[in-house]
Scaffold this active site. Structure first.
Site, PDB file in Angstrom:
ATOM      1  N   HIS A  83      19.991 107.928 123.323  1.00  0.00           N
ATOM      2  CA  HIS A  83      19.644 107.531 121.964  1.00  0.00           C
ATOM      3  C   HIS A  83      18.188 107.862 121.695  1.00  0.00           C
ATOM      4  CE1 HIS A  83      17.045 103.981 122.477  1.00  0.00           C
ATOM      5  NE2 HIS A  83      17.741 103.762 123.568  1.00  0.00           N
ATOM      6  N   CYS A  84      17.891 107.967 120.421  1.00  0.00           N
ATOM      7  CA  CYS A  84      16.533 108.176 119.933  1.00  0.00           C
ATOM      8  C   CYS A  84      16.297 107.095 118.882  1.00  0.00           C
ATOM      9  CB  CYS A  84      16.391 109.596 119.394  1.00  0.00           C
ATOM     10  SG  CYS A  84      14.670 110.139 119.253  1.00  0.00           S
ATOM     11  N   TRP A  85      15.472 107.372 117.859  1.00  0.00           N
ATOM     12  CA  TRP A  85      15.135 106.351 116.871  1.00  0.00           C
ATOM     13  C   TRP A  85      16.311 105.894 116.035  1.00  0.00           C
ATOM     14  CZ3 TRP A  85      11.667 102.859 116.616  1.00  0.00           C
ATOM     15  CH2 TRP A  85      10.393 103.057 117.130  1.00  0.00           C
ATOM     16  N   PHE A 113      18.231 103.530 118.251  1.00  0.00           N
ATOM     17  CA  PHE A 113      17.533 102.273 118.471  1.00  0.00           C
ATOM     18  C   PHE A 113      17.455 101.452 117.177  1.00  0.00           C
ATOM     19  CE2 PHE A 113      13.605  99.735 118.779  1.00  0.00           C
ATOM     20  CZ  PHE A 113      13.978  98.934 119.844  1.00  0.00           C
TER      21      PHE A 113
END
Length: 148
Positions: A83-85, A113
């Site tokens: 995952h990223c932002w 996130f």
């Protein structure tokens, strides 16, 4: 007004949606499987972003470091969930590609996130683990999960 495009055949729809589920997962499913040994959650954001807040139990491995460090951080054969932002960022897609090139089974956590935090799941910071109230536009406020 133009005609509404026709839906795909049921056989095409089965192939399409089954394929999507083999590539993507959501924050609720990730939360349910964390700590079971079935997955390793990898946060691909920068160190500054990680320090701002991250998923407890996640591994921090920025995308640029995956090729050189994945083998020392993630057990071979374990399904990696990256995952990223959030949904406006394709960092997790880039990270998933890097893990796939290395031969890891990998999925992308849709929502990133942002949706983890917005759904009221635990977030770890330098002060410890906090859990905020869910955003009523993203998760039920009176139930444990959306049950979908």
């Amino acid at each position: 007004m133009s005609a509404f495009p026709p839906a795909a055949s049921s056989a095409e729809a089965v192939r399409h949606f089954a394929a999507r589920l083999s590539f993507e997962t959501d924050v609720s499913d990730v939360a349910a499987h964390m700590g079971t040994g079935a997955i390793v959650v990898v946060d691909t954001r920068s160190t500054e972003s990680w320090d701002q807040g991250h998923i407890p139990g996640a591994v921090h491995l920025p995308t640029a470091d995956i090729a050189g460090r994945a083998a020392t951080r993630v057990p071979v054969g374990t399904t990696v969930v990256v995952h990223c932002w959030g949904p406006g960022c394709n960092g997790a897609t880039k990270a998933a590609l890097e893990f796939a090139k290395l031969g890891f089974p990998v999925k992308e956590m849709i929502g990133g996130f942002e949706y983890w935090a917005r759904e009221g799941l635990p977030v770890e910071t330098g002060e410890g683990v906090v859990r905020r109230s869910p955003d009523p536009l993203t998760a039920p406020v009176t139930a444990v999960s959306c049950d979908c």
